[in-house]
Design a protein around this motif. Sequence first.
Motif, PDB file in Angstrom:
ATOM      1  N   SER A  77       0.829  -1.215   0.000  1.00 58.34           N
ATOM      2  CA  SER A  77       0.000   0.000   0.000  1.00 58.34           C
ATOM      3  C   SER A  77       0.859   1.259   0.000  1.00 58.34           C
ATOM      4  O   SER A  77       0.450   2.298  -0.547  1.00 58.34           O
ATOM      5  CB  SER A  77      -0.936   0.003   1.217  1.00 58.34           C
ATOM      6  N   LEU A  78       2.064   1.194   0.577  1.00 58.41           N
ATOM      7  CA  LEU A  78       2.964   2.345   0.583  1.00 58.41           C
ATOM      8  C   LEU A  78       3.560   2.590  -0.803  1.00 58.41           C
ATOM      9  O   LEU A  78       3.771   3.728  -1.211  1.00 58.41           O
ATOM     10  CB  LEU A  78       4.076   2.133   1.609  1.00 58.41           C
ATOM     11  N   VAL A  79       3.836   1.509  -1.519  1.00 61.18           N
ATOM     12  CA  VAL A  79       4.302   1.622  -2.902  1.00 61.18           C
ATOM     13  C   VAL A  79       3.181   2.216  -3.759  1.00 61.18           C
ATOM     14  O   VAL A  79       3.415   3.101  -4.592  1.00 61.18           O
ATOM     15  CB  VAL A  79       4.728   0.240  -3.448  1.00 61.18           C
ATOM     16  N   LEU A  80       1.970   1.753  -3.523  1.00 61.45           N
ATOM     17  CA  LEU A  80       0.803   2.268  -4.247  1.00 61.45           C
ATOM     18  C   LEU A  80       0.634   3.773  -4.027  1.00 61.45           C
ATOM     19  O   LEU A  80       0.392   4.526  -4.984  1.00 61.45           O
ATOM     20  CB  LEU A  80      -0.443   1.521  -3.773  1.00 61.45           C
ATOM     21  N   GLU A  81       0.775   4.203  -2.786  1.00 60.99           N
ATOM     22  CA  GLU A  81       0.634   5.632  -2.472  1.00 60.99           C
ATOM     23  C   GLU A  81       1.692   6.462  -3.187  1.00 60.99           C
ATOM     24  O   GLU A  81       1.410   7.555  -3.696  1.00 60.99           O
ATOM     25  CB  GLU A  81       0.722   5.849  -0.957  1.00 60.99           C
ATOM     26  N   LYS A  82       2.927   5.943  -3.236  1.00 60.91           N
ATOM     27  CA  LYS A  82       4.007   6.662  -3.914  1.00 60.91           C
ATOM     28  C   LYS A  82       3.722   6.782  -5.407  1.00 60.91           C
ATOM     29  O   LYS A  82       3.919   7.852  -6.009  1.00 60.91           O
ATOM     30  CB  LYS A  82       5.336   5.936  -3.678  1.00 60.91           C
ATOM     31  N   LEU A  83       3.234   5.717  -6.021  1.00 66.89           N
ATOM     32  CA  LEU A  83       2.893   5.767  -7.449  1.00 66.89           C
ATOM     33  C   LEU A  83       1.723   6.708  -7.702  1.00 66.89           C
ATOM     34  O   LEU A  83       1.674   7.382  -8.739  1.00 66.89           O
ATOM     35  CB  LEU A  83       2.586   4.374  -7.983  1.00 66.89           C
ATOM     36  N   SER A  84       0.816   6.791  -6.746  1.00 64.78           N
ATOM     37  CA  SER A  84      -0.304   7.727  -6.860  1.00 64.78           C
ATOM     38  C   SER A  84       0.212   9.164  -6.923  1.00 64.78           C
ATOM     39  O   SER A  84      -0.266   9.976  -7.720  1.00 64.78           O
ATOM     40  CB  SER A  84      -1.252   7.556  -5.667  1.00 64.78           C
ATOM     41  N   GLN A  85       1.230   9.467  -6.116  1.00 63.95           N
ATOM     42  CA  GLN A  85       1.845  10.799  -6.135  1.00 63.95           C
ATOM     43  C   GLN A  85       2.580  11.045  -7.448  1.00 63.95           C
ATOM     44  O   GLN A  85       2.472  12.125  -8.043  1.00 63.95           O
ATOM     45  CB  GLN A  85       2.829  10.937  -4.977  1.00 63.95           C
ATOM     46  N   ILE A  86       3.332  10.045  -7.901  1.00 64.54           N
ATOM     47  CA  ILE A  86       4.135  10.202  -9.116  1.00 64.54           C
ATOM     48  C   ILE A  86       3.258  10.403 -10.349  1.00 64.54           C
ATOM     49  O   ILE A  86       3.529  11.272 -11.184  1.00 64.54           O
ATOM     50  CB  ILE A  86       5.059   8.978  -9.307  1.00 64.54           C
ATOM     51  N   TYR A  87       2.209   9.603 -10.465  1.00 70.70           N
ATOM     52  CA  TYR A  87       1.372   9.636 -11.672  1.00 70.70           C
ATOM     53  C   TYR A  87       0.185  10.591 -11.564  1.00 70.70           C
ATOM     54  O   TYR A  87      -0.483  10.860 -12.568  1.00 70.70           O
ATOM     55  CB  TYR A  87       0.867   8.232 -12.001  1.00 70.70           C
TER      56      TYR A  87
END
Length: 255
Positions: A224-234
């Motif tokens: 879920s932390l990786v998901l949150e980071k990708l949400s910020q990036i994209y």
Amino acid sequence: MILTDTHTHLYSEAFDEDRDLVIKKAMENGVDRFFIPAIDSTYTQAMLDLEAAYPKNMFLMMGLHPTHVKENFEEELAHVEMMLAKRKFYAVGEIGIDMYWDKSLLDIQKKAFRFQIHLAKEYGLPIVIHCREAFDEIFEVLEREKGEDLYGIFHCFTGDQSQAHKAISYNMKLGVGGVVTFKNGKIDTFLETIPLEHIVLETDSPYLAPVPFRGKRNESAHLSLVLEKLSQIYGLGVDEIASITTENSKNVFGV
């Protein structure tokens, strides 16, 4: 929201004390699909036991990890070949080249890598690539083997932008995990230039835990932390990224 951890060693000894709790926690965090890479024959039974305990959630791979390519590598490859002939697996992995620990084994690592690529082609399966300090060597093999029957995932991708595009050109998705949250991870600086259709999520647990757990045992709940980071990036919502990356995993693994 369904999340897919495309690379997790849940059978590892690191989880012997609390494996069921770790899996339960991951599921509570939306991770419902776990793809399980092999290391060598000594872990095969533990992988089969894990699948038996969670038959709807665990999807096994078969392969010989490059750091476990030793003098007996031909025996280990025979085991991989035997297991693939015996039952269903979803990928040949993790396989590849690792130049971090021992450069003297490069020749037999290449031989094992090529042999397992041929097995993947024979069975119509994707490959899952382990690459550590070996991009040139990996690309050299992929260039020789490229074709419509070569596809899979570049696990734990840590290369630069040009290497990312090169990996994609060989029909590889990029496996993105905890490294994307590291200050010195670098892939966060160019990932937005890579269309999301080429990305899958992974943890590589128990290794490479994302910030703020860096240096501690990783687990699939941390996806879920990786998901949150990708949400910020994209600049996209977490639900959309979860949906797209899970669909990408289905396109690779066929399930």
